[in-house]
Design an enzyme around this catalytic site. Structure first.
Site, PDB file in Angstrom:
ATOM      1  N   ASP A 158      -0.908  11.488   7.330  1.00  0.00           N
ATOM      2  CA  ASP A 158      -1.944  12.269   6.650  1.00  0.00           C
ATOM      3  C   ASP A 158      -2.384  13.419   7.561  1.00  0.00           C
ATOM      4  OD1 ASP A 158      -4.381  12.835   4.975  1.00  0.00           O
ATOM      5  OD2 ASP A 158      -3.786  10.960   4.029  1.00  0.00           O
ATOM      6  N   SER A 163      -4.544  10.055  -3.809  1.00  0.00           N
ATOM      7  CA  SER A 163      -4.655   9.889  -2.352  1.00  0.00           C
ATOM      8  C   SER A 163      -5.591   8.748  -1.998  1.00  0.00           C
ATOM      9  CB  SER A 163      -5.224  11.159  -1.704  1.00  0.00           C
ATOM     10  OG  SER A 163      -4.225  12.089  -1.441  1.00  0.00           O
ATOM     11  N   HIS A 190      -9.358  14.391   5.139  1.00  0.00           N
ATOM     12  CA  HIS A 190      -8.546  13.606   4.194  1.00  0.00           C
ATOM     13  C   HIS A 190      -7.928  12.378   4.869  1.00  0.00           C
ATOM     14  CE1 HIS A 190      -5.136  12.771   1.462  1.00  0.00           C
ATOM     15  NE2 HIS A 190      -5.827  13.402   0.525  1.00  0.00           N
TER      16      HIS A 190
END
Lengths: 624, 94
Positions: free
Chosen positions: A32, A414, A88
Site C-alpha cells: 500500500d 480498499s 491509505h
C-alpha cells in the site's frame, strides 16, 4: 476499526477471536502507501515476537518497528522511506491487524475501541504507492514478501481485468499461492456496472464491499417538515438549526453548463452566499464540493446521490455542515424545490446510530462480475465491510496536533480487502495446515446471505443482490472457522485450467515459471476447476462437472445435497449423499446442468451439502 | 534518458540453467541477476549514465524491470531467452 469486528461477530475474550488467538503467529504483508509507525494501532503490547521464519527488514531510519510492525520496506517510487504520506496504507494495515486503541473517533463520531480484524497478527509493510502504484514496485514487493516469509498478502489496489499471463498481480499472486501464501485483493470500485472487476484470478481472493449497520446520521430537515436522513462525519455542535434558503445549481437539468457537481466554478455564482447548496455526487470528491460551497459563501451542503449510487451514502469529513442523502431522498428534495418559490432547509445532527437492518448491503461502487478474463469462475468471491470504516490514519483530519491517535473514516473495496485479509489470518492461525484455497473455500461456503432483517442481502438499490454483485455472500468468520467440507485446489490443478483458457504454452509457462505443454496436459473448462462456487454459461448442451470435497469436520459425517435450481436449468448431483468416515477424507460428486428451454435470462441458484452439524453452500450463477 | 520508460521484461531460463554459473561462489540469485543484466544495453561508464536495471525478480516470475527505450527493446528481442517486454502500468488504490 471501531464497529466492524463486532458486526462480524468478533468479540474480545470469547468465541472465534479467542479460539484463533486473535491471529497470533501469522504475518500479513500489506502492499500500500506505507505506514505511520508511531500510531498506537501499531503498538506491540501483548504481541509475541515474530515467528522464526521471518526474514524481513525494517527500512525506517529510526528503530520504530516492533513485535507488531515487524517489517517496513519501500521501493523505487517510495520517496526513500516506508512512511505513509497519504494515510491509505495506515488505514488498511490498521484494519487488517491493528492493536486495540480505546477512545477512537473522528469529530466524536464512530467512537469506540479501534482494533483490526486480526489484532495479534504481525504486520509487514511494503510501500508500493505514492501518487500511483507502479507495477515494477508491486512486483518487487511481492518478490521480497515471498522471501520474507509472509502468510497473507493484502492488496487494496489494482487495474482492469486482463488475461492472467499479462496481469502482474496475478503472476505474483500465483507464485505466492504456490508457496502457501493467501493473496487477498480488492475487487475494484467501478460498480455498479458489470464486468468491472480487477484482481479476478481464481488463486486470488477477490473482495467486494458492503455496508455495516452504523450510520453517522445527519438529517436534512426541509421547510415542509420532511426529514431526509443522510450521513456526515462533521457534525458541528454549534450549528444553529434555523432554516436557510436552498440553492441547487443543477435544478435546470437542460442547462448542461450548470455546476451541479459544485466544482470550483461555483465560486463565481453569487446566489450561493448564505444558502444551503445542493450538489450532486460525482466529478470531484465530496469534501472538495464542500470546500467549494464554503469558499463561495454557502452555509451548508446537501449532497444527493445519483441513481447509480442509490442508497450507498458516505460519512465524509466535510468542512461545513453537510449531509449525503440517497437517490430516493434526493428526488424528494428536488420535488420540494419545485413545489415552492422559497425553499428552505436546515440540518439535524444525530451522531452515531447503530442498527441499520439493511446491512450488510453491497456498496454501489463495489465492482461486479462476471469476470472478463475468466467468466467461468464466479467473481467477486465474497463481500465484507467497506463503507464508512474508521481506522488509523497518518494525520489528524480535525487539525489536532496533540495526539498520535489519529483516525479517519474511508470507503472503498480498499477497506473491505484488509477485513478479509484479517479473517484469513485468523483462519491461518487456527488451521496452520490449510492451503490458501482451503481458507478461501471455508470463507466462501459459510458466507451469510441475509441482512440483519433476515432478508436477502441487498444491493445499492435495496434490491436483492445477485451473485455477480455479492459473490458467495458476506463473510462470517466464526462459521468459516468450522466449515465442515472444503473445496481444495493444489497449484498443479491450475495447469489444466490455464490450458483450458486457450492460453499458449508460452503464456501458461509465464504463469507457472516453467515450460508448459498443454498438448500433454489435460485441458479442463473453467467451471471444472475445483472452485467453491459455480459460474456457468448456459447454451443448448448439457454440462457435467466433477467436484471434490475434503472433510475437515467430524470424522463420521453424512452430507445430503440440497439443490436450489437457477431458473430454466435442471441441476442434478450424483451421488446425493456423501458419507465420510475420517477427517481429511476426500469424496467427489458429479453435477450436471441441463437447459430446460432456450435460456435467455441470468438467474441464480445454489448447491448445499448439509449434515447434522454443517451447511456447505456453493452459489450457482447461470447466464445465457 | 528522456526516451526511457520502465519496462517489465519476461525472459525464459536457458535449457541448462546450471551452466549460467560463472563462479563457484556465486549464489543462484546472483547468477540470475547476472543473466538478466546481459539483456540490457551496454552502458558506457564515462557518460555517467544512470543504471538501467530497476529490479531483478526471483520469485514472481523470471524477468526484471528496467529503464529502456523502444529501440533497446527491439535489440533485446533478438537475444535468446527473451519472451516479452512492455511498459509498466500504473495501478490505482481502491
Amino acid at each position: 476499526t471501531t464497529h466492524s469486528p463486532i458486526f462480524l461477530g468478533l468479540h474480545q475474550n470469547s468465541g472465534f477471536w479467542r479460539e484463533s488467538n486473535y491471529g497470533k503467529g501469522v504475518i500479513i504483508g500489506v502492499l500500500d502507501t506505507g505506514i505511520e509507525p508511531n500510531h498506537p494501532s501499531f503498538s506491540d503490547e501483548g504481541m509475541p515476537p515474530p515467528p522464526a521464519k521471518w526474514k524481513g527488514k525494517c527500512e525506517f531510519n529510526t528503530p520504530v518497528c516492533n513485535k507488531k510492525l515487524i517489517g517496513a520496506r519501500f521501493f523505487q517510487d517510495g520517496n526513500g522511506s516506508p512512511a505513509d504520506e497519504s494515510g491509505h496504507g495506515t488505514h488498511t494495515a490498521g484494519t487488517a491487524a491493528g492493536n486495540f486503541v480505546m477512545g477512537a473517533n473522528v469529530f466524536g463520531n464512530a467512537n469506540g475501541t479501534a482494533v483490526g480484524v486480526a489484532p495479534h497478527a504481525h504486520l509487514a509493510i511494503y510501500k508500493v504507492c505514492t501518487t500511483g502504484c507502479s507495477e515494477s514496485d508491486i512486483l518487487a514487493a511481492m518478490d521480497v514478501a515471498i522471501d520474507d516469509g509472509v502468510d497473507i498478502l493484502s492488496l487494496s489496489l489494482g487495474g482492469s481485468s486482463v488475461p492472467f499471463h499479462n496481469d502482474n498481480i496475478a503472476l505474483g499472486a500465483y507464485s505466492a499461492m504456490e508457496k502457501g501464501i493467501l493473496v487477498s485483493c480488492s475487487a475494484g470500485n467501478n460498480g455498479p456496472f458489470g464486468s468491472t472487476l480487477s484482481n479476478d484470478a481464481p488463486w486470488i481472493l477477490t473482495v467486494g464491499a458492503s455496508t455495516i449497520d452504523r450510520q453517522i446520521r445527519a438529517t436534512a430537515v426541509l421547510g415542509n417538515k420532511e426529514e431526509l436522513d443522510g450521513q456526515s462525519l462533521y457534525q458541528p455542535k454549534d450549528f444553529h438549526p434555523r432554516l436557510y434558503p436552498l440553492f441547487y445549481p443543477g435544478l435546470n437539468q437542460s442547462d448542461t453548463d450548470a455546476d451541479r457537481y459544485c466544482t470550483e466554478a461555483l465560486l463565481n455564482i453569487t446566489q450561493v452566499k448564505g444558502k444551503i447548496v445542493i450538489c450532486e455526487v460525482g466529478l470531484i470528491p465530496p469534501t472538495s464540493k464542500g470546500t467549494n460551497v464554503k469558499a463561495a459563501g454557502g452555509v451548508g451542503m446537501i449532497m444527493i446521490n445519483s441513481e447509480q449510487e442509490g442508497y450507498t451514502t458516505r460519512a465524509d469529513a466535510h468542512v461545513l455542515p453537510a449531509t449525503n442523502i440517497n437517490y430516493a431522498d434526493g428526488l424528494k428534495l428536488i420535488a420540494y424545490l419545485e413545489s415552492t418559490s422559497s425553499p428552505v432547509a436546515t440540518f439535524s445532527f444525530k451522531g452515531t446510530i447503530i442498527g441499520d437492518s439493511h446491512a450488510p448491503a453491497v456498496a454501489s461502487f463495489s465492482s461486479r462480475g462476471p469476470s472478463y478474463s475468466s467468466p467461468g469462475i464466479l467473481k467477486p468471491d465474497i463481500i465484507g465491510p467497506g463503507v464508512n470504516i474508521l481506522a488509523a490514519y497518518h494525520e489528524s483530519v480535525e487539525n489536532s496536533t496533540n495526539t498520535k491517535a489519529n483516525f479517519h473514516v474511508l470507503s472503498g473495496t480498499s477497506m473491505s480487502c484488509p477485513h478479509l485479509s484479517g479473517v484469513a489470518a485468523l483462519l491461518k492461525s487456527a488451521h496452520p495446515d490449510w492451503s490458501p484455497a482451503a481458507i478461501k473455500s471455508a470463507m466462501m461456503t459459510t458466507a451469510d446471505l441475509v441482512n440483519l432483517a433476515q432478508n436477502p442481502i441487498e444491493d445499492e438499490k435495496h434490491l436483492p443482490a445477485d451473485l455477480f454483485t455479492m459473490g458467495s455472500g458476506h463473510v462470517n468468520p466464526a462459521r468459516a472457522n468450522n466449515p465442515g467440507l472444503i473445496y481444495d485446489i493444489e497449484p498443479k490443478d491450475y495447469i489444466p485450467y490455464l490450458c483450458g483458457l486457450n492460453y499458449s504454452d508460452r503464456e501458461v509457462g509465464r504463469i507457472l515459471q516453467r515450460k508448459a505443454n498443454c498438448k500433454a496436459e489435460s485441458r479442463i473448462s473453467e467451471t471444472q476447476l475445483n472452485y467453491p462456487s459455480f459460474s456457468i454459461v448456459v447454451g443448448s448442451t448439457i454440462q457435467k462437472y466433477t467436484r471434490t470435497v475434503t472433510n475437515v469436520g467430524d470424522a463420521n459425517s453424512i452430507y445430503r445435497v440440497k439443490i436450489d435450481q437457477p431458473g430454466g436449468v435442471n441441476v442434478t448431483v450424483k451421488p446425493r449423499i456423501l458419507s465420510f468416515s475420517k477427517v481429511n477424507q476426500k469424496l467427489s460428486y458429479d453435477i450436471t446442468f441441463t437447459p430446460l428451454s432456450p435460456y435467455e435470462t441470468p438467474s441464480d441458484g445454489s448447491l448445499t451439502w448439509t449434515s447434522a452439524k454443517y451447511s456447505v453452500r456453493s452459489p450457482i450463477a447461470a447466464q445465457p | 534518458s528522456a526516451n526511457l520508460e520502465t519496462y517489465i521484461v519476461h525472459v525464459e531460463l536457458p535449457e541448462s540453467y546450471t551452466q549460467l554459473s560463472t563462479s563457484s561462489i556465486s549464489s543462484p540469485n546472483e547468477d540470475l541477476d547476472s543473466w538478466y543484466n546481459s539483456f540490457l544495453p551496454t552502458t558506457i561508464a564515462s557518460t555517467n549514465e544512470a543504471p538501467r536495471m530497476v529490479y531483478c525478480y526471483h520469485n514472481v516470475f523470471k524477468g526484471f524491470s528496467a529503464k529502456l527505450s523502444a529501440e533497446d527493446v527491439k535489440v533485446m528481442e533478438k537475444k535468446p531467452g527473451f519472451l516479452s517486454a512492455r511498459p509498466q502500468r500504473m495501478l490505482s488504490l481502491h
